[in-house]
Design a protein around this motif. Structure first.
Motif, short mmCIF file in Angstrom:
data_model
loop_
_atom_site.label_atom_id
_atom_site.label_comp_id
_atom_site.label_asym_id
_atom_site.label_seq_id
_atom_site.Cartn_x
_atom_site.Cartn_y
_atom_site.Cartn_z
N GLY A 166 30.43 41.02 11.65
CA GLY A 166 31.01 39.69 11.66
C GLY A 166 30.88 39.03 13.02
N LYS A 167 31.51 37.88 13.15
CA LYS A 167 31.33 37.04 14.34
C LYS A 167 31.87 37.68 15.61
N ASP A 168 32.96 38.44 15.51
CA ASP A 168 33.62 38.95 16.71
C ASP A 168 33.13 40.35 17.07
N THR A 169 31.81 40.51 17.12
CA THR A 169 31.21 41.80 17.48
C THR A 169 30.12 41.59 18.52
N PHE A 170 29.88 42.63 19.29
CA PHE A 170 28.82 42.59 20.30
C PHE A 170 27.46 42.37 19.64
N ILE A 171 27.23 43.02 18.50
CA ILE A 171 25.95 42.88 17.81
C ILE A 171 25.71 41.43 17.40
N SER A 172 26.73 40.79 16.86
CA SER A 172 26.59 39.38 16.47
C SER A 172 26.29 38.51 17.68
N ASN A 173 26.91 38.81 18.80
CA ASN A 173 26.64 38.07 20.03
C ASN A 173 25.19 38.25 20.47
N MET A 174 24.65 39.44 20.30
CA MET A 174 23.25 39.69 20.63
C MET A 174 22.32 38.90 19.71
N ILE A 175 22.66 38.86 18.43
CA ILE A 175 21.87 38.08 17.47
C ILE A 175 21.84 36.61 17.88
#
Length: 260
Positions: A166-175
């Motif tokens: 979801g939005k509040d994750t490091f992975i999403s921030n990387m995407i």
């Protein structure tokens, strides 16, 4: 000498400085300790701390990130434990904190990851080395050429059930940093997704991570069966989710994948 520092959860942590017996219970932070120039000071790591390989083979392993062997950690008599809110379980961390100094990180984006690197450098007396890593990471991401087409992306970390980010994750921030859009940015943390839902969201690109679930070529076929027009790729999960010094390598990886 005793020092007190505030961790990323706002907890006050008092510990012996510089620490001589560190236990790291988070793989990405273990690798960071190595890249900061520590060695003998790190006495315990998890079975998932595979980098560096020399440490993986030689250091005492104290279980997995979610199933720590508390007695083994006690035997190591750590003067500092470095953990993470998300990767470790609250009850085990609380149990350890009754006996040992436990510093917790809490990371959902690149700025927080950079803060973590700086503070771990302070914890270990390696401020200069930490500053150098941060400078190189910042320079790399500043030079990153974002994708010209903001593809709609679904990223999966687990199978049966299918789990995304979801939005509040490091992975999403990387995407987002690559210049893409996370189709599940309307969800929180790590939502379970049915294949019917995935079909409704209709992403252009589906990324299957190498960790924590090791997706293989056969899983691509399952996605292709419901999204025949989507591009489906296996990706290196460490590059998307390890928020320590692995980001030095992640920049080049992100550049290559955003252009592919």
């Amino acid at each position: 000498m005793r020092r007190t520092i505030i961790d990323m959860m706002g907890r006050e942590v008092e510990y012996s400085y510089p620490p001589k017996r560190i236990v790291s219970v988070v793989p990405s932070q273990t690798e960071l300790l190595y890249d900061l120039g520590l060695d003998e000071e790190v006495v315990g790591i998890t079975k998932f701390c595979v980098h560096p390989e020399a440490w993986f083979r030689s250091k005492t392993r104290i279980g997995g990130t979610k199933q720590l062997y508390i007695d083994k950690i006690r035997d190591l008599k750590p003067d500092l434990i470095i953990a993470n809110k998300e990767e470790n379980t609250q009850d085990q961390i609380e149990e350890l904190a009754k006996e040992f100094p436990v510093w917790l990180s809490d990371i959902q984006n690149i700025p927080q990851a950079l803060q973590m690197i700086q503070v771990v450098g302070q914890l270990a007396g390696k401020e200069h080395k930490a500053a150098g890593i941060v400078d190189h990471v910042v320079g790399g991401f500043n030079a990153l050429k974002r994708a010209t087409a903001p593809k709609r992306v679904a990223y999966f970390i687990w199978y049966k059930p299918w789990m995304s980010v979801g939005k509040d994750t490091f992975i999403s921030n990387m995407i987002h940093t690559i210049g893409w859009q996370n189709v599940f940015a309307d969800r929180s943390r790590y939502p379970e997704i049915t294949l019917e839902e995935l079909k409704e969201y209709n992403p252009e690109l589906v990324l299957l991570s190498s960790e924590p679930f090791p997706f293989k070529e056969k899983h691509i076929d399952e996605i292709k069966a419901i999204l025949p027009n989507a591009d489906v790729k296996l990706v290196d999960g460490e590059m998307f989710s390890w928020y320590g010094s692995r980001m030095l390598k992640a920049v080049g990886y992100m550049q290559a994948i955003s252009n592919s």
